[in-house]
Design a protein around this motif. Structure first.
Motif, short mmCIF file in Angstrom:
data_model
loop_
_atom_site.label_atom_id
_atom_site.label_comp_id
_atom_site.label_asym_id
_atom_site.label_seq_id
_atom_site.Cartn_x
_atom_site.Cartn_y
_atom_site.Cartn_z
N ILE A 1 0.99 -0.96 0.50
CA ILE A 1 -0.67 0.29 -0.11
C ILE A 1 0.99 1.40 0.13
O ILE A 1 0.14 2.01 -0.92
N ALA A 2 2.09 1.09 0.83
CA ALA A 2 3.15 2.66 1.28
C ALA A 2 3.32 2.84 -0.64
O ALA A 2 3.54 3.89 -0.81
N LYS A 3 3.95 1.79 -0.92
CA LYS A 3 4.40 1.49 -2.31
C LYS A 3 3.25 2.22 -3.44
O LYS A 3 3.55 2.82 -4.32
N PHE A 4 2.57 1.81 -3.32
CA PHE A 4 1.50 1.95 -4.47
C PHE A 4 1.20 4.01 -3.99
O PHE A 4 1.42 4.52 -4.82
N CYS A 5 0.95 3.81 -2.90
CA CYS A 5 0.41 5.81 -2.70
C CYS A 5 1.46 6.06 -2.95
O CYS A 5 1.21 7.24 -3.38
N LEU A 6 3.04 6.17 -2.56
CA LEU A 6 3.80 7.19 -2.89
C LEU A 6 4.06 7.07 -4.76
O LEU A 6 4.59 7.94 -4.42
N ARG A 7 4.26 6.12 -5.81
CA ARG A 7 4.20 5.94 -6.37
C ARG A 7 3.56 6.23 -7.38
O ARG A 7 3.72 7.53 -8.67
N SER A 8 1.44 6.85 -6.63
CA SER A 8 1.01 7.38 -7.40
C SER A 8 1.22 9.15 -7.82
O SER A 8 -0.16 9.84 -7.72
N LEU A 9 1.38 8.99 -6.22
CA LEU A 9 2.20 10.64 -5.75
C LEU A 9 3.33 11.50 -6.97
O LEU A 9 2.77 12.35 -7.63
N GLN A 10 4.03 9.79 -7.32
CA GLN A 10 4.72 10.43 -8.47
C GLN A 10 4.03 10.39 -9.72
O GLN A 10 4.33 10.98 -10.99
N LEU A 11 2.51 10.37 -10.52
CA LEU A 11 1.95 10.09 -11.68
C LEU A 11 1.23 11.44 -11.98
O LEU A 11 0.47 11.40 -11.15
N PRO A 12 1.16 11.54 -13.07
CA PRO A 12 0.02 12.94 -13.21
C PRO A 12 -1.19 12.59 -13.36
O PRO A 12 -1.48 13.44 -13.48
N GLU A 13 -1.39 11.27 -14.09
CA GLU A 13 -2.05 10.96 -14.78
C GLU A 13 -2.93 10.44 -12.97
O GLU A 13 -4.41 9.72 -13.69
N THR A 14 -2.15 10.10 -12.38
CA THR A 14 -3.68 9.79 -11.41
C THR A 14 -4.00 10.61 -10.34
O THR A 14 -5.32 10.75 -9.69
N ILE A 15 -3.29 12.03 -10.49
CA ILE A 15 -4.62 13.88 -10.02
C ILE A 15 -5.49 13.36 -10.24
O ILE A 15 -6.31 13.26 -11.25
#
Length: 103
Positions: free
Chosen positions: A24-38
């Motif tokens: 979950i932590a990895k998913f959350c951190l990676r999603s913060l780096q990807l503009p398409e997840t905004i």
């Protein structure tokens, strides 16, 4: 099970999809780096939903031991959570029992 302590469960058969906290932590951190997840919403869940009896059975198999299982009615669990919530010293206990709201 390994500590020979009783496991308290309700009679509810609500399925819970468990996930590793590191995943979950990895998913959350990676999603913060990807503009398409905004402004996107994602469902997080493991590959299988389990009822408590299935988890206990799996743990028994892996440990090679039998679990001491105590059943408690969901109403009693909710009342205990509310009772402890009235006291400052019981807030932590009450918070840990809050999962009863989803059962």
């Amino acid at each position: 099970i390994l500590e020979n302590l009783p496991i308290w469960v309700t009679n509810e058969n609500t399925r819970v999809s468990y996930m590793d906290t590191q995943d979950i932590a990895k998913f959350c951190l990676r999603s913060l780096q990807l503009p398409e997840t905004i402004n996107k919403t994602f469902f997080l869940g493991g590959p299988k939903a389990w009822v408590s009896s299935e988890i206990i059975r799996l743990c028994e198999q892996l440990a090679g031991q039998s679990a001491k299982v105590n059943r408690i009615p969901i109403l009693v669990l909710k009342l205990v959570a509310q009772f402890f919530g009235f006291f400052e010293w019981g807030q932590n206990i009450s918070d840990r029992l809050a999962f009863a709201e989803i059962l």
